[in-house]
Enzyme design. Structure first.
Site, PDB file in Angstrom:
ATOM      1  N   THR A 193      75.004  52.535  65.134  1.00  0.00           N
ATOM      2  CA  THR A 193      74.157  53.483  65.382  1.00  0.00           C
ATOM      3  C   THR A 193      73.746  54.332  64.137  1.00  0.00           C
ATOM      4  O   THR A 193      74.429  54.333  63.147  1.00  0.00           O
ATOM      5  CB  THR A 193      75.119  54.469  66.361  1.00  0.00           C
ATOM      6  OG1 THR A 193      75.298  54.199  67.650  1.00  0.00           O
ATOM      7  CG2 THR A 193      74.388  55.781  66.601  1.00  0.00           C
ATOM      8  N   ARG A 200      73.499  52.095  81.396  1.00  0.00           N
ATOM      9  CA  ARG A 200      74.784  52.819  80.668  1.00  0.00           C
ATOM     10  C   ARG A 200      73.901  53.736  79.872  1.00  0.00           C
ATOM     11  O   ARG A 200      73.372  53.341  78.876  1.00  0.00           O
ATOM     12  CB  ARG A 200      75.727  52.122  80.191  1.00  0.00           C
ATOM     13  CG  ARG A 200      76.941  52.712  79.598  1.00  0.00           C
ATOM     14  CD  ARG A 200      76.664  52.752  78.021  1.00  0.00           C
ATOM     15  NE  ARG A 200      77.641  53.371  77.197  1.00  0.00           N
ATOM     16  CZ  ARG A 200      77.557  53.586  75.962  1.00  0.00           C
ATOM     17  NH1 ARG A 200      76.597  53.337  75.403  1.00  0.00           N
ATOM     18  NH2 ARG A 200      78.697  54.086  75.498  1.00  0.00           N
ATOM     19  N   GLY A 260      74.982  56.512  76.703  1.00  0.00           N
ATOM     20  CA  GLY A 260      75.998  56.922  75.798  1.00  0.00           C
ATOM     21  C   GLY A 260      75.875  58.362  75.417  1.00  0.00           C
ATOM     22  O   GLY A 260      75.113  59.089  76.033  1.00  0.00           O
ATOM     23  N   ASP A 261      76.625  58.794  74.234  1.00  0.00           N
ATOM     24  CA  ASP A 261      76.780  60.065  73.785  1.00  0.00           C
ATOM     25  C   ASP A 261      75.342  60.465  73.227  1.00  0.00           C
ATOM     26  O   ASP A 261      74.978  61.644  72.923  1.00  0.00           O
ATOM     27  CB  ASP A 261      77.823  60.370  72.862  1.00  0.00           C
ATOM     28  CG  ASP A 261      77.801  59.413  71.670  1.00  0.00           C
ATOM     29  OD1 ASP A 261      77.830  58.293  71.910  1.00  0.00           O
ATOM     30  OD2 ASP A 261      78.057  59.844  70.524  1.00  0.00           O
ATOM     31  N   THR A 312      78.876  58.929  65.878  1.00  0.00           N
ATOM     32  CA  THR A 312      78.873  57.586  65.956  1.00  0.00           C
ATOM     33  C   THR A 312      80.268  57.307  66.523  1.00  0.00           C
ATOM     34  O   THR A 312      81.135  57.813  65.895  1.00  0.00           O
ATOM     35  CB  THR A 312      78.329  56.767  64.912  1.00  0.00           C
ATOM     36  OG1 THR A 312      78.419  55.280  65.203  1.00  0.00           O
ATOM     37  CG2 THR A 312      79.025  57.104  63.435  1.00  0.00           C
ATOM     38  N   GLY A 313      80.262  56.386  67.577  1.00  0.00           N
ATOM     39  CA  GLY A 313      81.529  55.948  67.934  1.00  0.00           C
ATOM     40  C   GLY A 313      81.385  55.509  69.455  1.00  0.00           C
ATOM     41  O   GLY A 313      80.267  55.383  69.985  1.00  0.00           O
ATOM     42  N   GLY A 330      80.889  55.955  72.759  1.00  0.00           N
ATOM     43  CA  GLY A 330      80.328  57.096  73.455  1.00  0.00           C
ATOM     44  C   GLY A 330      80.924  57.929  74.437  1.00  0.00           C
ATOM     45  O   GLY A 330      80.788  59.126  74.619  1.00  0.00           O
TER      46      GLY A 330
END
Ligand code: ASP
Length: 312
Positions: A181, A209, A211-212, A231-232, A234
């Protein structure tokens, strides 16, 4: 210099052994180019919002990162990209989720902020907004990279959703996974802050889906106190409302940026299994780039003029 800028190209387990010198060099060049793009805006007196958008666009156009051109594949073999940006000075924000065609999702996010009364648009409606306003759209072939396609086959074989794979295309079977990301945070010469984040999400993710990254407060946040891009994995960042939690720790507990970031990344996310990191800037131009993973592609330029590109 009275501006600060930090960018990231994803965090995670970036195995040194699998990152060839050639691949590492290419990542460093791309990060440096994105940093310079954003810094040029700030050096010219431009707003933090323009700087973070420009830096993220540069990373979206680079196939090495999991955003825009290099976005990972969904389970069905499509690309569904998420992006968000927030202007700390005005408090305005814009985001898109699940876009498949717009070349630069971060530009579409800005369009949502400036051309609509909404904050988050998703799926074909978000691509349609971009088309209506003349943003470049691309066919699926533009987003195809052999390396990502290989990752999808591996993730399907493993039967799970994967964070982005170790970076060297020469090591496709490497068990270590990274996230690619991209994001940027900036403080401009007027003391205003902004944050931007863009992603292809996770390899083999289920259709639809999200994510964050495009969720304001989870993966992206900016106010007068701080600007954050995460980043990671989510789902963990969503449940922790990670980016906004940093702003809350600073506001309600009067913590410094560095201390608030440390608590969220190391005391909250890590014990829960939320692997990843973030980049952050405060109103004084202080930067924090913590991560609980093995590495995080990152680069920064401080108010005192010192800058660096780093991975581990
Ligand atoms: N946070 C992103 C997501 O979960 C992935 C990443 O940062 O690599 O969609």
């Amino acid at each position: 210099m009275n501006y600060s800028l930090a960018i990231h190209g994803g965090a995670g387990t970036i195995a040194r052994a699998s990152l060839t010198p050639e691949a590492e060099k290419n990542y460093r060049i791309a990060l440096q180019a994105a940093l310079q793009t954003g810094a040029a805006v700030l050096a010219g007196g431009g707003p933090a919002l323009d700087a973070v958008e420009a830096a993220v666009r540069s990373l979206e156009d680079c196939p090495l990162f999991n955003a825009g051109r290099g976005a990972v594949f969904t389970h069905e073999g499509h690309h569904e990209m998420d992006a968000a940006l927030m202007d700390g000075h005005s408090g305005r924000a814009g985001a898109v989720a699940g876009v498949r065609a717009v070349q630069n999702p971060i530009r579409a996010a800005r369009l949502v902020m400036e051309a609509t009364e909404h904050v988050l648009l998703a799926y074909p409606g978000a691509d349609e907004l971009a088309r209506e306003h003349g943003l470049p759209l691309q066919p699926p072939a533009y987003f195809f990279t052999e390396f990502r396609h290989q990752q999808l086959q591996e993730a399907i074989a493993a039967g799970r959703m994967q964070l982005d794979h170790a970076s060297a295309p020469t090591a496709p079977a490497d068990p270590n996974w990274k996230k690619g990301t991209v994001g940027a945070v900036a403080r401009d010469q007027h003391g205003h802050l902004a944050a931007a984040t863009s992603t292809g999400g996770m390899t083999n993710k289920r259709y639809a889906r999200i994510g964050d990254t495009p969720l304001i407060g989870a993966g992206t946040w900016a106010d007068a106190r701080c600007a954050i891009s995460c980043t990671g994995h989510g789902e963990y960042f969503i449940r922790a409302v990670a980016a906004h939690d940093i702003a809350c720790l600073m506001e309600y507990k009067n913590l410094s940026l560095a201390e608030a970031c440390r608590i969220v990344v190391h005391d909250k996310l890590a014990p829960a299994g939320g692997e990843g990191g973030l980049i952050a800037v405060d109103a004084a131009g202080n930067l924090a780039l913590p991560f609980n993973s093995e590495g995080m592609y990152r680069a920064w330029q401080d108010a005192d003029g010192s800058g660096e590109v780093a991975i581990y």
